[in-house]
Design a protein around this motif. Structure first.
Motif, PDB file in Angstrom:
ATOM      1  N   ARG A   1       8.250  17.198 -15.908  1.00  0.00           N
ATOM      2  CA  ARG A   1       8.556  17.338 -17.340  1.00  0.00           C
ATOM      3  C   ARG A   1       7.288  17.655 -18.138  1.00  0.00           C
ATOM      4  NH1 ARG A   1      11.671  13.249 -21.406  1.00  0.00           N
ATOM      5  NH2 ARG A   1      11.606  14.681 -23.158  1.00  0.00           N
ATOM      6  N   LEU A   2       6.201  16.981 -17.814  1.00  0.00           N
ATOM      7  CA  LEU A   2       4.918  17.232 -18.477  1.00  0.00           C
ATOM      8  C   LEU A   2       4.510  18.693 -18.299  1.00  0.00           C
ATOM      9  CD1 LEU A   2       2.472  15.846 -19.934  1.00  0.00           C
ATOM     10  CD2 LEU A   2       1.469  15.614 -17.650  1.00  0.00           C
TER      11      LEU A   2
ATOM     12  N   GLY B   1       0.800  -1.225   0.000  1.00  0.00           N
ATOM     13  CA  GLY B   1       0.000   0.000   0.000  1.00  0.00           C
ATOM     14  C   GLY B   1       0.826   1.265   0.000  1.00  0.00           C
ATOM     15  N   VAL B   2       2.118   1.136  -0.159  1.00  0.00           N
ATOM     16  CA  VAL B   2       3.008   2.291  -0.173  1.00  0.00           C
ATOM     17  C   VAL B   2       3.654   2.370  -1.546  1.00  0.00           C
ATOM     18  CG1 VAL B   2       5.052   3.329   0.851  1.00  0.00           C
ATOM     19  CG2 VAL B   2       3.463   2.044   2.284  1.00  0.00           C
ATOM     20  N   ILE B   3       3.671   3.553  -2.119  1.00  0.00           N
ATOM     21  CA  ILE B   3       4.322   3.715  -3.420  1.00  0.00           C
ATOM     22  C   ILE B   3       5.824   3.703  -3.185  1.00  0.00           C
ATOM     23  CG2 ILE B   3       4.690   5.272  -5.374  1.00  0.00           C
ATOM     24  CD1 ILE B   3       1.892   6.357  -4.876  1.00  0.00           C
ATOM     25  N   PRO B   4       6.523   2.813  -3.862  1.00  0.00           N
ATOM     26  CA  PRO B   4       7.974   2.774  -3.685  1.00  0.00           C
ATOM     27  C   PRO B   4       8.603   4.121  -4.033  1.00  0.00           C
ATOM     28  CG  PRO B   4       7.221   0.885  -4.948  1.00  0.00           C
ATOM     29  CD  PRO B   4       6.055   1.805  -4.790  1.00  0.00           C
ATOM     30  N   THR B   5       9.654   4.466  -3.338  1.00  0.00           N
ATOM     31  CA  THR B   5      10.337   5.733  -3.535  1.00  0.00           C
ATOM     32  C   THR B   5      10.743   5.916  -4.987  1.00  0.00           C
ATOM     33  OG1 THR B   5      11.176   5.516  -1.297  1.00  0.00           O
ATOM     34  CG2 THR B   5      12.190   7.193  -2.667  1.00  0.00           C
ATOM     35  N   SER B   6      11.208   4.872  -5.626  1.00  0.00           N
ATOM     36  CA  SER B   6      11.644   4.992  -7.014  1.00  0.00           C
ATOM     37  C   SER B   6      10.471   5.353  -7.918  1.00  0.00           C
ATOM     38  CB  SER B   6      12.311   3.702  -7.487  1.00  0.00           C
ATOM     39  OG  SER B   6      11.390   2.627  -7.412  1.00  0.00           O
ATOM     40  N   LEU B   7       9.278   4.766  -7.673  1.00  0.00           N
ATOM     41  CA  LEU B   7       8.102   5.118  -8.478  1.00  0.00           C
ATOM     42  C   LEU B   7       7.636   6.531  -8.168  1.00  0.00           C
ATOM     43  CD1 LEU B   7       5.943   1.866  -8.532  1.00  0.00           C
ATOM     44  CD2 LEU B   7       7.370   2.807 -10.331  1.00  0.00           C
ATOM     45  N   ASP B   8       7.704   6.922  -6.900  1.00  0.00           N
ATOM     46  CA  ASP B   8       7.310   8.268  -6.505  1.00  0.00           C
ATOM     47  C   ASP B   8       8.212   9.300  -7.182  1.00  0.00           C
ATOM     48  OD1 ASP B   8       5.798  10.156  -5.066  1.00  0.00           O
ATOM     49  OD2 ASP B   8       7.346  10.260  -3.511  1.00  0.00           O
ATOM     50  N   ARG B   9       9.500   9.017  -7.191  1.00  0.00           N
ATOM     51  CA  ARG B   9      10.457   9.918  -7.840  1.00  0.00           C
ATOM     52  C   ARG B   9      10.204   9.947  -9.343  1.00  0.00           C
ATOM     53  NH1 ARG B   9      15.514   9.719 -10.180  1.00  0.00           N
ATOM     54  NH2 ARG B   9      16.811  11.528  -9.768  1.00  0.00           N
ATOM     55  N   HIS B  10       9.970   8.794  -9.933  1.00  0.00           N
ATOM     56  CA  HIS B  10       9.683   8.696 -11.361  1.00  0.00           C
ATOM     57  C   HIS B  10       8.419   9.501 -11.701  1.00  0.00           C
ATOM     58  CE1 HIS B  10       9.380   7.075 -15.402  1.00  0.00           C
ATOM     59  NE2 HIS B  10       8.126   6.692 -15.126  1.00  0.00           N
ATOM     60  N   ARG B  11       7.404   9.370 -10.870  1.00  0.00           N
ATOM     61  CA  ARG B  11       6.150  10.110 -11.084  1.00  0.00           C
ATOM     62  C   ARG B  11       6.386  11.620 -11.012  1.00  0.00           C
ATOM     63  NH1 ARG B  11       0.438   9.438 -10.309  1.00  0.00           N
ATOM     64  NH2 ARG B  11      -0.476  11.299  -9.390  1.00  0.00           N
TER      65      ARG B  11
ATOM     66  N   ARG C   1       6.452  21.332 -17.588  1.00  0.00           N
ATOM     67  CA  ARG C   1       7.359  22.225 -18.325  1.00  0.00           C
ATOM     68  C   ARG C   1       7.107  22.183 -19.832  1.00  0.00           C
ATOM     69  NH1 ARG C   1      13.250  21.910 -15.497  1.00  0.00           N
ATOM     70  NH2 ARG C   1      12.476  21.509 -13.401  1.00  0.00           N
ATOM     71  N   ASP C   2       6.826  20.988 -20.344  1.00  0.00           N
ATOM     72  CA  ASP C   2       6.622  20.843 -21.783  1.00  0.00           C
ATOM     73  C   ASP C   2       5.308  21.444 -22.267  1.00  0.00           C
ATOM     74  OD1 ASP C   2       9.032  19.539 -21.949  1.00  0.00           O
ATOM     75  OD2 ASP C   2       8.171  17.519 -22.173  1.00  0.00           O
ATOM     76  N   HIS C   3       4.290  21.505 -21.398  1.00  0.00           N
ATOM     77  CA  HIS C   3       2.959  21.859 -21.887  1.00  0.00           C
ATOM     78  C   HIS C   3       2.326  23.112 -21.286  1.00  0.00           C
ATOM     79  CE1 HIS C   3       2.621  18.263 -24.292  1.00  0.00           C
ATOM     80  NE2 HIS C   3       3.041  17.536 -23.261  1.00  0.00           N
ATOM     81  N   ILE C   4       2.847  23.646 -20.192  1.00  0.00           N
ATOM     82  CA  ILE C   4       2.170  24.765 -19.536  1.00  0.00           C
ATOM     83  C   ILE C   4       2.058  25.991 -20.442  1.00  0.00           C
ATOM     84  CG2 ILE C   4       4.225  25.643 -18.356  1.00  0.00           C
ATOM     85  CD1 ILE C   4       0.651  25.657 -16.943  1.00  0.00           C
ATOM     86  N   GLY C   5       3.118  26.358 -21.098  1.00  0.00           N
ATOM     87  CA  GLY C   5       3.096  27.551 -21.958  1.00  0.00           C
ATOM     88  C   GLY C   5       2.118  27.419 -23.111  1.00  0.00           C
ATOM     89  N   ASN C   6       2.184  26.278 -23.812  1.00  0.00           N
ATOM     90  CA  ASN C   6       1.278  26.059 -24.936  1.00  0.00           C
ATOM     91  C   ASN C   6      -0.175  25.976 -24.479  1.00  0.00           C
ATOM     92  OD1 ASN C   6       3.366  26.032 -26.791  1.00  0.00           O
ATOM     93  ND2 ASN C   6       3.664  23.832 -26.618  1.00  0.00           N
ATOM     94  N   LEU C   7      -0.407  25.341 -23.327  1.00  0.00           N
ATOM     95  CA  LEU C   7      -1.768  25.218 -22.814  1.00  0.00           C
ATOM     96  C   LEU C   7      -2.340  26.593 -22.460  1.00  0.00           C
ATOM     97  CD1 LEU C   7      -4.187  23.511 -21.950  1.00  0.00           C
ATOM     98  CD2 LEU C   7      -3.056  23.161 -19.732  1.00  0.00           C
ATOM     99  N   VAL C   8      -1.563  27.409 -21.801  1.00  0.00           N
ATOM    100  CA  VAL C   8      -2.016  28.767 -21.440  1.00  0.00           C
ATOM    101  C   VAL C   8      -2.311  29.565 -22.703  1.00  0.00           C
ATOM    102  CG1 VAL C   8      -1.308  30.961 -20.398  1.00  0.00           C
ATOM    103  CG2 VAL C   8      -0.921  28.814 -19.169  1.00  0.00           C
ATOM    104  N   ASP C   9      -1.419  29.508 -23.682  1.00  0.00           N
ATOM    105  CA  ASP C   9      -1.650  30.231 -24.946  1.00  0.00           C
ATOM    106  C   ASP C   9      -2.912  29.735 -25.640  1.00  0.00           C
ATOM    107  OD1 ASP C   9       0.660  31.671 -24.507  1.00  0.00           O
ATOM    108  OD2 ASP C   9       1.893  30.449 -25.859  1.00  0.00           O
TER     109      ASP C   9
END
Length: 188
Positions: free
Chosen positions: A24-25, A8-18, A27-35
């Motif tokens: 990244r998601l 029932g605990v998310i492993p640290t590696s998965l949490d970091r990956h998430r 950074r890649d999409h905020i500017g375009n989405l706002v525009d």
């Protein structure tokens, strides 16, 4: 620390990956989405930046984000839904406000430079008219019109008779009405 999903605990590696994936998601999409939101829904309200932030917040709250096949369309659809909900809320709020103002006998008026100017002119005329009154008349107007005192209370506090208060107030009101009427007709 446990490293199993079954605990029932998310492993640290998965949490970091998430976190890295979401960062990244974002950074890649905020500017375009706002525009994109600004082009489709305007500058606000609601503001495109707030809509985009809410859409990302909703996305990060999902437990099974990896199940989303096309993340960009999902993000944009979420933003559209947020925008539409906000617009509906604004419309309901404005309708309620207008209804309440109408119900209570107030009209929703637009403040324009002309109205501000006219209001200032009326205050100037009223101020000039008040200066032309005697001290006693100004005090009676202050007490009766601004403080809401009755003739009896004014009489008790000043020692003036109710009849004198009535005469002085009537004379003062005639003077004020004449001064403000003359001033407003001179402008036109």
């Amino acid at each position: 620390m446990p490293d199993k999903l079954s605990d029932g605990v998310i492993p640290t590696s998965l949490d970091r990956h998430r976190r890295l994936f979401l960062d990244r998601l974002y950074r890649d999409h905020i500017g375009n989405l706002v525009d994109w939101l600004r082009r489709h829904y305007g500058g606000g309200p609601p503001s495109p930046e707030d809509i985009a932030q809410t859409a990302f917040t909703k996305l990060t709250a999902l437990d099974d984000i990896q199940r989303i096949e096309k993340i960009k369309p999902y993000l944009y659809a979420t933003a559209v839904n947020v925008a539409l909900d906000e617009i509906k809320w604004i419309k309901r709020t404005v309708a309620f406000s207008e209804h309440e103002l109408h119900r209570t006998g107030h009209a929703l008026e637009e403040i324009t430079p002309d109205r501000v100017y006219e209001g200032r002119e009326e205050l100037t005329l009223l101020s000039q008219a008040m200066e032309g009154l005697s001290d006693k008349q100004r005090e009676i107007i202050r007490r009766s019109r601004f403080l809401g005192q009755t003739y009896a209370r004014i009489s008790a506090e000043t020692g003036w008779s109710s009849a004198d208060i009535s005469r002085q107030l009537s004379a003062a009101m005639v003077t004020i009405q004449a001064a403000t009427a003359n001033g407003s007709t001179e402008d036109k």
